[in-house]
Design a protein around this motif. Structure first.
Motif: not given
Length: 430
Positions: A9-21
Motif C-alpha cells: 500500500g505504501l510501495a506501489v504508489p511510491a513506485l509510481g512517484v519514483l518511476a515518474a521522473e
C-alpha cells in the motif's frame, strides 16, 4: 511480520512517484535520440550536470521522511507536517541559489565533461533552460518527504504524474513537431517541475499548520542532511566520472552509456519503492518505541528486494535484443550498448538488496553509516576502475565493471550493518 498489503500500500504508489521522473527521462531520451547522436550526447552531459545541481539535496526527501515518520509513529502528525514546511523553505532558498550557479557555470562545466565542443554546446543549450526548474524540483522532493513520513504515498503519485504526464506529451511536440530540438526537451522538463511543485505547495497549505520559517528545525534537518549530502556527492562523483569517461571515449559510447544508465536509474528507483515503504514503516516503529518490529521488517523488505531484483534481471535480459532500438536509431550507439547491457542486467538482484536496506537504514536515521559506506565503496570500487578505463581505453566494459565493484562493496556494508542491529534506536527524534 508486517502484512504484505501494508507494505504494498505504501510501495506501489511510491513506485509510481519514483518511476515518474526517470520514466519521463527515458521518454525524453527516446525522443531526443531520434534527433541524432550529437543531440543525445548533449542531453547525456546536460542531464548529468542538472543531476549534480539538484540531487545533492536528497535529504529534503529522504531526511524529511525519516524525521516525519518518527514523529508520526509517536502520534505527533502536526509536528511531522511541520517538518515538511521547513524542508520546503530550505528547498526554495537553496534552489534559487543553485539556479543562479547553474546559469553561470553551465558552459565551463559542460565543456569539462564533454568530449567535443559540439557536444558541450548542445548540452548548454538544454541546460540553461532546464536549470530554471531546480527550485521546483527541490520543493517537490520536500513534499514527497513529509507525505511519505505520514504514510501518504497516493497524493504524491497524483501530483507527479500530472506534471510528468503533461510534459511527456509536450516533449515530442516541441522537439519534433515544432523542430525545437533540445530546447523543446528542456522546456517540457521545466513544465513538469512547475506543475508538480504547485500541487505539493497547495497540499501543504491545506494542512493548516504554521508556515513561519523555524531556524531550529531547519538546522536539525541540515544536520541530518550533511551526511546525506556527502553520500550524494559520492554518488554524483561516480556518475559524473562515468559520463566523462564515456564522453571522452566516443560520441557513440556516451550515447550508449546514456541509454543504459537511464535504464539503470529507472530500475534503481523501481527497486527503491520498497525502500520508501521501509523508511516510513521503520521510522514509525522506532518512533513508537518498537525496535523489534523494525528489525523484523528490515529482513522482510530485504527478501522482497531480492525477489524483485531477480525478476527485473530476467525481464531485461530477455529484452536485450529489442529494447535498445526504442531509444535510438543511431547505428554507432546501438553497437556500443551491449558492452554495458549485461552488467546492468546481472546487477539487478544485488541492487534489490542494497536499495531495500538503504531504505531501512535511512528510515532509522542511520545516515552517518550510509555516508561512510557509500564514500568508501566509491573510493575503493567505482572511481579507480572508471579512471583506469579512461586511461587504458577500456571503454564501457571498464566503466560498468566499476559500477559492479561499487554495488558489491555496498552490499557487504549494508548487510553487515543490518545484522548488527545498532541502527535500531527508538524515540520520536533520533
Amino acid at each position: 511480520m508486517t502484512p504484505v498489503r501494508t507494505v504494498l500500500g505504501l510501495a506501489v504508489p511510491a513506485l509510481g512517484v519514483l518511476a515518474a521522473e526517470p520514466l519521463y527521462l527515458l521518454v525524453d531520451t527516446a525522443v531526443v535520440g531520434h534527433v541524432g547522436g550529437l543531440a543525445l550526447g548533449g542531453l547525456a552531459v546536460g542531464a548529468v550536470v542538472l543531476a549534480q545541481i539538484s540531487t545533492q539535496l536528497t535529504f529534503l526527501s529522504y531526511g524529511t521522511t525519516a524525521r516525519a515518520a518518527r514523529l508520526h509513529g509517536a502520534g505527533r502528525r502536526s509536528d511531522a507536517v511541520a517538518e515538511g514546511v521547513q524542508a520546503t523553505w530550505l528547498a526554495l532558498s537553496v534552489g534559487l541559489v543553485l539556479l543562479v550557479a547553474g546559469e553561470l557555470l553551465a558552459w565551463p562545466v559542460a565543456r569539462l565533461l564533454a568530449g567535443s565542443e559540439e557536444v558541450a554546446a548542445a548540452a548548454v543549450s538544454w541546460l540553461r533552460i532546464a536549470v530554471l526548474g531546480i527550485p521546483m524540483i527541490l520543493m517537490t522532493m520536500a513534499g514527497n518527504g513529509w507525505m511519505r513520513g505520514v504514510q501518504d504515498t497516493v497524493r504524491p503519485l497524483r501530483y507527479v504524474l500530472a506534471g510528468n504526464g503533461i510534459s511527456a506529451i509536450l516533449c515530442p511536440v516541441l522537439v519534433h513537431g515544432l523542430s525545437w530540438g533540445l530546447t523543446g526537451s528542456a522546456i517540457a522538463n521545466v513544465t513538469a517541475q512547475v506543475i508538480s511543485a504547485g500541487f505539493f505547495v497547495r497540499a501543504l497549505l491545506a494542512e493548516g499548520v504554521s508556515l513561519r520559517p523555524n531556524g531550529r528545525t531547519m538546522l536539525a534537518q541540515l544536520g541530518l542532511g550533511r551526511d546525506l549530502v556527502l553520500r550524494s556527492l559520492a554518488f554524483q562523483a561516480c556518475l559524473i566520472s562515468a559520463t566523462a569517461a564515456a564522453a571522452h571515449t566516443s560520441t557513440a559510447a556516451v550515447g550508449a552509456h546514456q541509454v543504459v544508465w537511464q535504464l539503470w536509474s529507472f530500475l534503481a528507483l523501481v527497486l527503491d519503492s520498497l525502500a520508501i515503504a521501509a523508511q516510513s514503516l521503520v521510522g514509525a516503529a522506532l518512533g513508537g518505541g518498537d525496535d523489534r518490529s523494525a528489525k523484523a521488517l528490515a529482513w522482510q523488505i530485504t527478501r522482497y528486494g531480492l525477489w524483485f531484483g531477480i525478476a527485473l534481471g530476467v525481464v531485461f535480459g530477455a529484452l536485450a535484443g529489442v529494447l535498445p532500438g526504442l531509444f535510438t536509431s543511431d547505428g554507432g550507439v546501438l553497437a556500443e550498448i551491449p558492452q554495458a547491457w549485461w552488467f546492468f542486467v546481472l546487477l539487478q538482484p544485488i541492487a534489490g538488496v542494497v536499495f531495500a536496506l538503504d531504505g531501512v537504514l535511512l528510515g532509522a536515521g542511520d545516515a552517518a553509516f550510509l555516508r561512510t559506506a557509500t564514500i568508501g565503496s566509491a573510493l575503493l570500487g567505482f572511481l579507480p576502475l572508471v579512471w583506469l578505463s579512461l586511461a587504458f581505453d577500456w571503454g564501457l566494459p571498464g566503466i560498468w565493471t566499476g559500477l559492479a565493484a561499487f554495488m558489491v562493496l555496498r552490499f557487504a556494508a549494508v548487510v553487515s550493518r543490518t545484522r548488527s542491529g545498532r541502527w535500531a534506536v527508538v524515540g520520536a527524534v533520533r
